[in-house]
Enzyme design. Structure first.
Site, PDB file in Angstrom:
ATOM      1  N   LYS A 177       0.919  -1.190   0.173  1.00 48.14           N
ATOM      2  CA  LYS A 177      -0.048   0.009   0.011  1.00 48.14           C
ATOM      3  C   LYS A 177       0.858   1.147  -0.068  1.00 48.14           C
ATOM      4  O   LYS A 177       1.566   1.198   0.991  1.00 48.14           O
ATOM      5  CB  LYS A 177      -0.963   0.062   1.230  1.00 48.14           C
ATOM      6  CG  LYS A 177      -1.755   1.194   1.552  1.00 48.14           C
ATOM      7  CD  LYS A 177      -2.354   0.659   2.820  1.00 48.14           C
ATOM      8  CE  LYS A 177      -3.576   1.584   3.542  1.00 48.14           C
ATOM      9  NZ  LYS A 177      -3.212   2.635   3.652  1.00 48.14           N
TER      10      LYS A 177
HETATM   11  P1  FBP Z   1      -6.771   7.017   4.674  1.00 49.34           P
HETATM   12  O1  FBP Z   1      -7.552   6.345   3.483  1.00 49.34           O
HETATM   13  O2  FBP Z   1      -7.770   7.593   5.579  1.00 49.34           O
HETATM   14  O3  FBP Z   1      -5.533   7.792   4.381  1.00 49.34           O
HETATM   15  O4  FBP Z   1      -6.295   5.615   5.590  1.00 49.34           O
HETATM   16  C1  FBP Z   1      -5.127   4.973   4.995  1.00 49.34           C
HETATM   17  C2  FBP Z   1      -4.061   4.630   6.314  1.00 49.34           C
HETATM   18  O5  FBP Z   1      -2.934   4.061   5.814  1.00 49.34           O
HETATM   19  C3  FBP Z   1      -4.661   4.169   7.563  1.00 49.34           C
HETATM   20  O6  FBP Z   1      -4.753   2.846   7.615  1.00 49.34           O
HETATM   21  C4  FBP Z   1      -3.845   4.733   8.655  1.00 49.34           C
HETATM   22  O7  FBP Z   1      -4.698   5.100   9.711  1.00 49.34           O
HETATM   23  C5  FBP Z   1      -3.454   6.375   7.859  1.00 49.34           C
HETATM   24  O8  FBP Z   1      -3.735   6.102   6.611  1.00 49.34           O
HETATM   25  C6  FBP Z   1      -2.296   6.634   8.496  1.00 49.34           C
HETATM   26  O9  FBP Z   1      -2.060   7.658   7.591  1.00 49.34           O
HETATM   27  P2  FBP Z   1      -0.826   8.716   8.025  1.00 49.34           P
HETATM   28  O10 FBP Z   1       0.346   7.923   8.691  1.00 49.34           O
HETATM   29  O11 FBP Z   1      -0.312   9.124   6.536  1.00 49.34           O
HETATM   30  O12 FBP Z   1      -1.080   9.834   9.204  1.00 49.34           O
END
Ligand code: FBP
Length: 274
Positions: A177
């Site tokens: 991802k």
């Molecule tokens: P979103 O689609 O809301 O960006 O979520 C993806 C994700 O990877 C979540 O699993 C995680 O909580 C969040 O983004 C972490 O985002 P970051 O570390 O960039 O703040």
């Protein structure tokens, strides 16, 4: 990467992973736009939408809520995670084991690796333990590959995102991802670097329907294998509606215009759809 190890969390080889670990990673602030979503039942209900191939949650949410949804929702156990209260160099605590996750009914594991952090070495060693245990239990392995750390200021340049996609392949993830690197060309470079392993785009902060669907369409056209998304679904007033649109784009090859039509949503920038 083992061919088909991720079968349980894909549909036609593609994924729409509904990420719901935000209560840990970002805190309650992420539920403010749609307060109902502080209740995990509301988000597990979203997980029953046909578009959703798996829901990614932390241990406490899985233990408490998954038993009521195990016939209708596929569980991806997000094994590590850190709160936003942590102010140190990027790192992530391992909160549960693969064996715990199997007991709760997980079909796959998720694991964050912050390449470039001063903690990269220990995070990768923790990932190795989880990845090998996942293989023993035939679970799919999804890496949240987020380069960040003291020495890494712009973590979304095309080269950095391509490197992050490659880390997933090198370290044994089935699906990696990554953040969207800003253009279809850069996304395609990342997908190429991941070779036969899969790459899904990370959703990011909430944008409007047309913007979000356009980015997802671009990523898919660039060869991405789907999406792992949280806020762009559960922060909307009508999360089911965007899931209808995402299903059209990801699994039915719909254009952005067609997806907006499915949703009954008006374009915010009609000229861009010509
Ligand atoms: P979103 O689609 O809301 O960006 O979520 C993806 C994700 O990877 C979540 O699993 C995680 O909580 C969040 O983004 C972490 O985002 P970051 O570390 O960039 O703040």
């Amino acid at each position: 990467m083992i061919p088909h190890a991720d079968e349980a969390i894909t549909r036609d080889e593609k994924s729409l992973i509904l990420a719901y670990d935000h209560g840990l990673e970002h805190g309650p602030v992420d539920f403010e736009p749609n307060p109902d979503t502080a209740d995990p039942d509301r988000v597990f209900e979203l997980g029953t939408h046909d578009a959703v191939t798996a829901i990614a949650v932390q241990k406490g949410i899985a233990e408490g809520y998954y038993p009521s949804y195990e016939d209708d929702v596929t569980l991806l156990a997000k094994l590590n995670g850190t709160s936003n209260l942590w102010m140190g160099e990027p790192n992530s605590a391992v909160n549960w084991t693969v064996e715990n996750a199997v007991e709760v009914g997980a079909d796959a594991i998720g694991f964050t690796v912050y390449g470039g952090s001063n903690h990269e070495i220990e995070m990768v060693e923790e990932f190795r333990q989880a990845q090998e245990a996942a293989r023993e239990h035939d679970l799919g392995v999804v890496m949240w590959s987020y380069p960040r750390g003291q020495g890494l200021k712009n973590a979304t340049t095309p080269d950095t995102i391509a490197y992050s996609a490659r880390l997933g392949l090198e370290l044994g993830a089935d699906i990696t991802k990554v953040k969207y690197p800003g253009s279809p060309e850069a996304m395609n470079h990342a997908v190429t670097m991941a070779a036969d392993s899969k790459v899904v785009m990370s959703g990011g902060s909430k944008t409007d329907d047309q913007d979000f669907l356009s980015t997802v369409r671009s990523a898919m056209d660039a060869g991405a294998d789907g999406l792992a998304v949280g806020r762009n679904v559960f922060q909307r007033d009508n999360p089911e509606q965007i899931l209808d649109g995402l299903e059209a784009v990801i699994f039915e090859e719909a254009s952005v215009k067609e997806a907006l039509d499915v949703m009954g949503s008006e374009p915010t920038n009609p000229a861009a759809l010509e």
